[in-house]
Design a protein around this motif. Structure first.
Motif, PDB file in Angstrom:
ATOM      1  N   THR A 264     -15.979   7.225  14.030  1.00 34.63           N
ATOM      2  CA  THR A 264     -16.554   7.987  12.932  1.00 34.63           C
ATOM      3  C   THR A 264     -17.942   8.461  13.325  1.00 34.63           C
ATOM      4  O   THR A 264     -18.743   7.688  13.857  1.00 34.63           O
ATOM      5  N   ILE A 265     -18.218   9.742  13.071  1.00 33.67           N
ATOM      6  CA  ILE A 265     -19.574  10.260  13.201  1.00 33.67           C
ATOM      7  C   ILE A 265     -20.138  10.404  11.799  1.00 33.67           C
ATOM      8  O   ILE A 265     -19.509  11.005  10.925  1.00 33.67           O
ATOM      9  N   SER A 266     -21.350   9.884  11.608  1.00 32.96           N
ATOM     10  CA  SER A 266     -22.098  10.124  10.383  1.00 32.96           C
ATOM     11  C   SER A 266     -23.255  11.048  10.707  1.00 32.96           C
ATOM     12  O   SER A 266     -23.919  10.871  11.732  1.00 32.96           O
ATOM     13  N   PHE A 267     -23.494  12.035   9.845  1.00 35.11           N
ATOM     14  CA  PHE A 267     -24.505  13.042  10.142  1.00 35.11           C
ATOM     15  C   PHE A 267     -25.455  13.175   8.962  1.00 35.11           C
ATOM     16  O   PHE A 267     -25.025  13.317   7.819  1.00 35.11           O
ATOM     17  N   ASN A 268     -26.758  13.096   9.242  1.00 38.70           N
ATOM     18  CA  ASN A 268     -27.792  13.257   8.221  1.00 38.70           C
ATOM     19  C   ASN A 268     -28.655  14.436   8.628  1.00 38.70           C
ATOM     20  O   ASN A 268     -29.560  14.297   9.456  1.00 38.70           O
ATOM     21  N   LYS A 269     -28.368  15.607   8.052  1.00 41.25           N
ATOM     22  CA  LYS A 269     -29.045  16.826   8.475  1.00 41.25           C
ATOM     23  C   LYS A 269     -30.542  16.783   8.149  1.00 41.25           C
ATOM     24  O   LYS A 269     -31.368  17.212   8.955  1.00 41.25           O
ATOM     25  N   SER A 270     -30.894  16.279   6.990  1.00 42.83           N
ATOM     26  CA  SER A 270     -32.308  16.281   6.593  1.00 42.83           C
ATOM     27  C   SER A 270     -33.138  15.376   7.499  1.00 42.83           C
ATOM     28  O   SER A 270     -34.292  15.671   7.814  1.00 42.83           O
ATOM     29  N   ALA A 271     -32.539  14.282   7.945  1.00 42.78           N
ATOM     30  CA  ALA A 271     -33.246  13.358   8.840  1.00 42.78           C
ATOM     31  C   ALA A 271     -33.091  13.742  10.301  1.00 42.78           C
ATOM     32  O   ALA A 271     -33.734  13.143  11.168  1.00 42.78           O
ATOM     33  N   LYS A 272     -32.228  14.712  10.566  1.00 45.68           N
ATOM     34  CA  LYS A 272     -31.923  15.131  11.942  1.00 45.68           C
ATOM     35  C   LYS A 272     -31.471  13.936  12.778  1.00 45.68           C
ATOM     36  O   LYS A 272     -31.984  13.672  13.882  1.00 45.68           O
ATOM     37  N   GLN A 273     -30.506  13.222  12.199  1.00 46.00           N
ATOM     38  CA  GLN A 273     -29.965  12.048  12.875  1.00 46.00           C
ATOM     39  C   GLN A 273     -28.446  12.053  12.748  1.00 46.00           C
ATOM     40  O   GLN A 273     -27.891  12.550  11.758  1.00 46.00           O
ATOM     41  N   PHE A 274     -27.785  11.502  13.763  1.00 50.13           N
ATOM     42  CA  PHE A 274     -26.344  11.319  13.685  1.00 50.13           C
ATOM     43  C   PHE A 274     -25.975  10.060  14.452  1.00 50.13           C
ATOM     44  O   PHE A 274     -26.719   9.627  15.340  1.00 50.13           O
ATOM     45  N   SER A 275     -24.866   9.459  14.061  1.00 55.67           N
ATOM     46  CA  SER A 275     -24.506   8.183  14.660  1.00 55.67           C
ATOM     47  C   SER A 275     -23.001   8.072  14.840  1.00 55.67           C
ATOM     48  O   SER A 275     -22.229   8.727  14.150  1.00 55.67           O
ATOM     49  N   LEU A 276     -22.635   7.244  15.801  1.00 60.40           N
ATOM     50  CA  LEU A 276     -21.229   6.963  16.095  1.00 60.40           C
ATOM     51  C   LEU A 276     -20.937   5.522  15.699  1.00 60.40           C
ATOM     52  O   LEU A 276     -21.674   4.614  16.081  1.00 60.40           O
ATOM     53  N   HIS A 277     -19.867   5.351  14.914  1.00 60.05           N
ATOM     54  CA  HIS A 277     -19.403   4.019  14.539  1.00 60.05           C
ATOM     55  C   HIS A 277     -18.007   3.829  15.124  1.00 60.05           C
ATOM     56  O   HIS A 277     -17.182   4.744  15.060  1.00 60.05           O
ATOM     57  N   ILE A 278     -17.752   2.645  15.630  1.00 62.83           N
ATOM     58  CA  ILE A 278     -16.416   2.334  16.141  1.00 62.83           C
ATOM     59  C   ILE A 278     -15.855   1.184  15.308  1.00 62.83           C
ATOM     60  O   ILE A 278     -16.352   0.053  15.368  1.00 62.83           O
ATOM     61  N   MET A 279     -14.853   1.485  14.514  1.00 63.72           N
ATOM     62  CA  MET A 279     -14.254   0.467  13.646  1.00 63.72           C
ATOM     63  C   MET A 279     -13.306  -0.419  14.453  1.00 63.72           C
ATOM     64  O   MET A 279     -12.665   0.050  15.401  1.00 63.72           O
ATOM     65  N   ASP A 280     -13.236  -1.713  14.052  1.00 59.77           N
ATOM     66  CA  ASP A 280     -12.313  -2.640  14.695  1.00 59.77           C
ATOM     67  C   ASP A 280     -12.373  -2.489  16.221  1.00 59.77           C
ATOM     68  O   ASP A 280     -11.363  -2.226  16.885  1.00 59.77           O
ATOM     69  N   SER A 281     -13.550  -2.633  16.769  1.00 53.06           N
ATOM     70  CA  SER A 281     -13.745  -2.371  18.198  1.00 53.06           C
ATOM     71  C   SER A 281     -12.884  -3.300  19.061  1.00 53.06           C
ATOM     72  O   SER A 281     -12.634  -4.463  18.720  1.00 53.06           O
ATOM     73  N   GLN A 282     -12.466  -2.757  20.192  1.00 55.84           N
ATOM     74  CA  GLN A 282     -11.593  -3.446  21.135  1.00 55.84           C
ATOM     75  C   GLN A 282     -12.237  -3.470  22.524  1.00 55.84           C
ATOM     76  O   GLN A 282     -13.034  -2.586  22.861  1.00 55.84           O
ATOM     77  N   PRO A 283     -11.874  -4.450  23.352  1.00 55.91           N
ATOM     78  CA  PRO A 283     -12.426  -4.470  24.718  1.00 55.91           C
ATOM     79  C   PRO A 283     -12.210  -3.162  25.470  1.00 55.91           C
ATOM     80  O   PRO A 283     -13.041  -2.771  26.295  1.00 55.91           O
ATOM     81  N   GLY A 284     -11.128  -2.455  25.177  1.00 54.31           N
ATOM     82  CA  GLY A 284     -10.864  -1.177  25.816  1.00 54.31           C
ATOM     83  C   GLY A 284     -11.828  -0.074  25.417  1.00 54.31           C
ATOM     84  O   GLY A 284     -11.840   0.994  26.036  1.00 54.31           O
ATOM     85  N   ASP A 285     -12.647  -0.323  24.398  1.00 52.97           N
ATOM     86  CA  ASP A 285     -13.675   0.649  24.008  1.00 52.97           C
ATOM     87  C   ASP A 285     -14.934   0.496  24.848  1.00 52.97           C
ATOM     88  O   ASP A 285     -15.871   1.294  24.710  1.00 52.97           O
ATOM     89  N   SER A 286     -14.978  -0.528  25.683  1.00 54.33           N
ATOM     90  CA  SER A 286     -16.147  -0.737  26.554  1.00 54.33           C
ATOM     91  C   SER A 286     -16.307   0.466  27.473  1.00 54.33           C
ATOM     92  O   SER A 286     -15.398   0.807  28.242  1.00 54.33           O
ATOM     93  N   ALA A 287     -17.455   1.107  27.376  1.00 51.02           N
ATOM     94  CA  ALA A 287     -17.701   2.357  28.104  1.00 51.02           C
ATOM     95  C   ALA A 287     -19.150   2.756  27.885  1.00 51.02           C
ATOM     96  O   ALA A 287     -19.888   2.095  27.155  1.00 51.02           O
ATOM     97  N   THR A 288     -19.527   3.846  28.522  1.00 47.20           N
ATOM     98  CA  THR A 288     -20.830   4.450  28.243  1.00 47.20           C
ATOM     99  C   THR A 288     -20.603   5.642  27.320  1.00 47.20           C
ATOM    100  O   THR A 288     -19.703   6.455  27.563  1.00 47.20           O
ATOM    101  N   TYR A 289     -21.392   5.718  26.271  1.00 50.49           N
ATOM    102  CA  TYR A 289     -21.258   6.778  25.276  1.00 50.49           C
ATOM    103  C   TYR A 289     -22.506   7.655  25.302  1.00 50.49           C
ATOM    104  O   TYR A 289     -23.636   7.161  25.300  1.00 50.49           O
ATOM    105  N   PHE A 290     -22.280   8.956  25.325  1.00 49.96           N
ATOM    106  CA  PHE A 290     -23.362   9.934  25.307  1.00 49.96           C
ATOM    107  C   PHE A 290     -23.249  10.783  24.052  1.00 49.96           C
ATOM    108  O   PHE A 290     -22.180  11.347  23.778  1.00 49.96           O
ATOM    109  N   CYS A 291     -24.333  10.901  23.309  1.00 52.39           N
ATOM    110  CA  CYS A 291     -24.373  11.932  22.285  1.00 52.39           C
ATOM    111  C   CYS A 291     -24.938  13.200  22.909  1.00 52.39           C
ATOM    112  O   CYS A 291     -25.568  13.156  23.977  1.00 52.39           O
TER     113      CYS A 291
END
Lengths: 115, 111
Positions: free
Chosen positions: A63-90
């Motif tokens: 899930t990406i959450s976006f806050n335009k007024s704050a100029k911020q965005f974030s990535l959430h990973i629900m029910d994370s799994q070992p296979g999600d281990s990686a490097t993430y770039f926005c």
């Protein structure tokens, strides 16, 4: 000058937890915000992207959450799994600013999901 | 599926050598890019090209040059390799504003 600030640099979460990666930007001309996922030994690959006309976008457990007024965005990973281990770039890009040469990456977050 | 192929996964070169990194894409993309990836510094754009024989400097072009003689091939050249050019090099391509497709990288070590 770093145009997209990404945090944290590294993150360790237990399996099933919800890792959150945050990004902030200054350039109000940015209007497309992709996230890339990179596994060891591989190049980055597009994971999910959002435009500022919506506040949230979900694709599976990501899930990406976006806050335009704050100029911020974030990535959430629900029910994370070992296979999600990686490097993430926005990243951020102004659609009116030419091709992908206008793409600005954050410095990346090295995520480890422990079993 | 788009495929971006980088000719070498690992390269070891000596200081002062001329180094060629090759990249080929198979989806007729007009745009091609070279990035370098370093821990803590993320992805930094070296050079890009919008068309055959065209090239534009990115954020860190010093010490590098590029060549694009054919649409599908984009080469990165280190005229005289130095130890500070030891890094992971990533090639990417796209069409228009579509997402970038990356190759799997070339890890270059300059000794």
């Amino acid at each position: 000058q770093q145009q997209v600030k990404q945090s944290p640099q590294s993150l360790i979460v237990q399996k099933g937890g919800i890792p959150i990666i945050n990004c902030a930007y200054e350039n109000t001309a940015f209007d497309y915000f992709p996230w890339y996922q990179q596994f060891p030994g591989k190049g980055p690959a597009l994971l999910i992207a959002i435009r500022p006309d919506v506040s949230e976008k979900k694709e599976g457990r990501f899930t990406i959450s976006f806050n335009k007024s704050a100029k911020q965005f974030s990535l959430h990973i629900m029910d994370s799994q070992p296979g999600d281990s990686a490097t993430y770039f926005c990243a951020a890009i102004p659609s009116s600013g030419g091709g992908a040469d206008g793409l600005t990456f954050g410095k990346g977050t090295h995520l480890i999901i422990q079993p | 599926d788009v495929k971006v192929t980088q000719s070498s996964r690992y390269l070891v070169k000596r200081t002062g050598e001329k180094v060629f990194l090759e990249c080929v894409q198979d989806m007729d993309h007009e745009n091609m890019f070279w990035y370098r990836q370093d821990p803590g510094l993320g992805l930094r754009l070296i050079y890009f090209s919008y068309d055959v024989k065209m090239k534009e400097k990115g954020d860190i072009p010093e010490g590098y040059s590029v060549s694009r003689e054919k649409k599908e091939r984009f080469s990165l050249i280190l005229e005289s390799a130095s130890t500070n050019q030891t890094s992971m090099y990533l090639c990417a391509s796209n069409r228009g504003y579509s997402p970038l497709h990356f190759g799997n990288g070339t890890r270059l070590t300059v000794t």
